[in-house]
Design an enzyme around this catalytic site. Structure first.
Site, mmCIF file in Angstrom:
data_model
loop_
_atom_site.group_PDB
_atom_site.id
_atom_site.type_symbol
_atom_site.label_atom_id
_atom_site.label_comp_id
_atom_site.label_asym_id
_atom_site.label_seq_id
_atom_site.Cartn_x
_atom_site.Cartn_y
_atom_site.Cartn_z
ATOM 1 N N ASN A 190 -10.752 -2.991 -6.078
ATOM 2 C CA ASN A 190 -9.962 -2.054 -6.895
ATOM 3 C C ASN A 190 -10.539 -1.841 -8.301
ATOM 4 O OD1 ASN A 190 -6.701 -3.042 -5.532
ATOM 5 N ND2 ASN A 190 -8.049 -1.366 -4.949
ATOM 6 N N ASP A 213 0.841 -1.206 0.000
ATOM 7 C CA ASP A 213 0.000 0.000 0.000
ATOM 8 C C ASP A 213 0.872 1.250 0.000
ATOM 9 O OD1 ASP A 213 -2.291 1.467 0.027
ATOM 10 O OD2 ASP A 213 -2.865 0.990 2.080
HETATM 11 C C1 FPP Z 1 -2.037 0.170 -3.231
HETATM 12 O O1 FPP Z 1 -1.542 1.487 -3.244
HETATM 13 C C2 FPP Z 1 -1.478 -0.564 -4.328
HETATM 14 C C3 FPP Z 1 -2.186 -1.138 -5.330
HETATM 15 C C4 FPP Z 1 -3.654 -1.085 -5.414
HETATM 16 C C5 FPP Z 1 -1.506 -1.819 -6.439
HETATM 17 C C6 FPP Z 1 -0.316 -2.655 -6.087
HETATM 18 C C7 FPP Z 1 0.484 -2.814 -7.296
HETATM 19 C C8 FPP Z 1 1.838 -2.781 -7.379
HETATM 20 C C9 FPP Z 1 2.696 -2.695 -6.192
HETATM 21 C C10 FPP Z 1 2.529 -2.782 -8.671
HETATM 22 C C11 FPP Z 1 2.329 -3.955 -9.554
HETATM 23 C C12 FPP Z 1 2.553 -5.251 -8.928
HETATM 24 C C13 FPP Z 1 2.986 -6.374 -9.566
HETATM 25 C C14 FPP Z 1 2.858 -7.654 -8.906
HETATM 26 C C15 FPP Z 1 3.577 -6.334 -10.915
HETATM 27 P P1 FPP Z 1 -2.554 2.666 -3.431
HETATM 28 O O2 FPP Z 1 -2.674 2.954 -4.876
HETATM 29 O O3 FPP Z 1 -3.855 2.353 -2.769
HETATM 30 O O4 FPP Z 1 -1.832 3.820 -2.679
HETATM 31 P P2 FPP Z 1 -2.494 5.002 -1.858
HETATM 32 O O5 FPP Z 1 -3.250 4.375 -0.713
HETATM 33 O O6 FPP Z 1 -1.308 5.778 -1.383
HETATM 34 O O7 FPP Z 1 -3.363 5.765 -2.798
#
Ligand code: FPP
Length: 247
Positions: free
Chosen positions: A75, A27
Site C-alpha cells: 500500500n 477491503d
Molecule cells: C482497502 O480498501 C482498505 C485499506 C487499504 C485501508 C484499510 C483502512 C481502514 C479500514 C481504516 C483505518 C483503520 C484503522 C485500524 C484505524 P481499498 O482502499 O483497497 O478499497 P477499494 O478496493 O474499493 O479501492
C-alpha cells in the site's frame, strides 16, 4: 475468553463455540466512496467506524485475538495523498480510541514494519501498545505496513542469526520455531479469515498462519460491514467441518 452474558446475538449462534482468532481483510473502502461520489479518504474514514463496531462485537463475543489488515507493505505505492490520509486516520484512531480500548481490557499489538511509519504515527502506536500491554481480555492486532512475505523473511533472518551465534542448531528448527518468530508469536493461528468486497485473494496476509484457516468472502464493502453480518458468518463457520487434514 467467555462471551459477555448480556450480548444479543441471533438464534443459531453458539456462544460456546466462538473461534479464538478472527482476522479481517478490510477491503472496499475506495469503491464505497466512489459509489457515493466521495473521495477515497472518505471511504477509509467510514471504514474506521466499522473497525470500532467490529472490535466491540469481537470483544463481546469473547474472541481472544482479532487481527485487522489495515495497511500492506504494497500500500505504500498508493498515491501520496491517500497514504497520508490513511496515516492520519491511524494516528487519530490510536490517539482517540486508546482510552476505550484500554477500558475494554484489550491489548493492542502492531504487526508490521513499525519503523517505516511516520515518526508521529509510530510514537502514537508505541504509546498505545505500552498503555495496553497488561490487558488480557482480547488482543487487537493492527497489521500496518504488514506483508506475510516480509514477516516470514524477517523470521528467517532472526532464526539464521540464532544459528550463527550458536543459540540454535539447524536440526532443531521446526515449524513452531518459525511461528515463534512471526509477529503473531504466542498467538493461535486464525480460525477464520474474512475478506470483504468480493475479492477472493489472501493478498500477502498471514500466509504462514492461514494454513488451516477457514476463509469467508462477502460482497459487502468494508464500510457497510456490520456486527450482524459477522454473527451470520460465525453461524456459517460453526457449521463447517474442520478436519485439519485428518478424516
Ligand atoms: C482497502 O480498501 C482498505 C485499506 C487499504 C485501508 C484499510 C483502512 C481502514 C479500514 C481504516 C483505518 C483503520 C484503522 C485500524 C484505524 P481499498 O482502499 O483497497 O478499497 P477499494 O478496493 O474499493 O479501492
Amino acid at each position: 475468553m467467555k462471551s459477555d452474558p448480556m450480548i444479543q446475538v441471533p438464534d443459531g449462534l453458539d456462544l460456546n463455540a466462538i473461534p479464538a482468532h478472527i482476522a479481517f481483510i478490510m477491503d472496499g473502502n475506495g469503491r464505497w466512496a466512489k459509489k457515493k461520489l466521495m473521495n477515497r479518504a472518505k471511504g477509509h474514514e467510514q471504514g474506521v467506524e466499522t473497525v470500532e463496531e467490529v472490535v466491540s462485537a469481537c470483544r463481546e463475543l469473547g474472541i481472544d485475538v482479532l487481527t485487522l489488515y489495515a495497511f500492506s507493505t504494497e500500500n505504500w505505492a498508493r498515491p501520496a495523498m491517500e497514504v497520508k490520509a490513511l496515516m492520519h486516520l491511524f494516528k487519530r484512531f490510536l490517539k482517540t480510541k486508546i482510552e476505550e480500548i484500554n477500558k475494554k481490557n484489550i491489548r493492542l499489538n502492531i504487526m508490521g514494519q513499525i519503523e517505516r511509519l511516520p515518526d508521529d504515527v509510530r510514537k502514537e502506536a508505541e504509546q498505545a501498545v505500552e498503555t495496553t500491554q497488561n490487558n488480557s481480555a482480547m488482543i487487537l492486532n493492527l497489521a500496518i505496513s504488514y506483508g506475510a512475505r516480509e514477516e516470514i523473511t524477517r523470521a528467517v533472518q532472526k532464526i539464521a542469526a540464532k544459528v550463527r551465534s550458536g543459540e540454535l542448531e539447524d536440526k532443531d528448527i521446526t515449524d513452531k520455531t518459525i511461528s515463534d518468530h512471526l509477529y503473531t508469536a504466542g498467538m493461535p493461528d486464525p480460525d477464520l479469515i474474512i475478506r470483504t468486497s468480493a475479492e477472493f485473494r489472501l493478498s500477502n496476509f498471514l500466509m504462514w498462519q492461514a494454513a488451516y484457516s477457514e476463509l469467508f468472502f462477502t460482497p459487502t464493502l468494508w464500510p457497510d460491514f456490520t456486527s450482524q453480518e459477522l454473527y451470520q458468518i460465525l453461524i456459517d463457520y460453526q457449521q463447517r467441518d474442520r478436519r485439519f487434514g485428518k478424516v
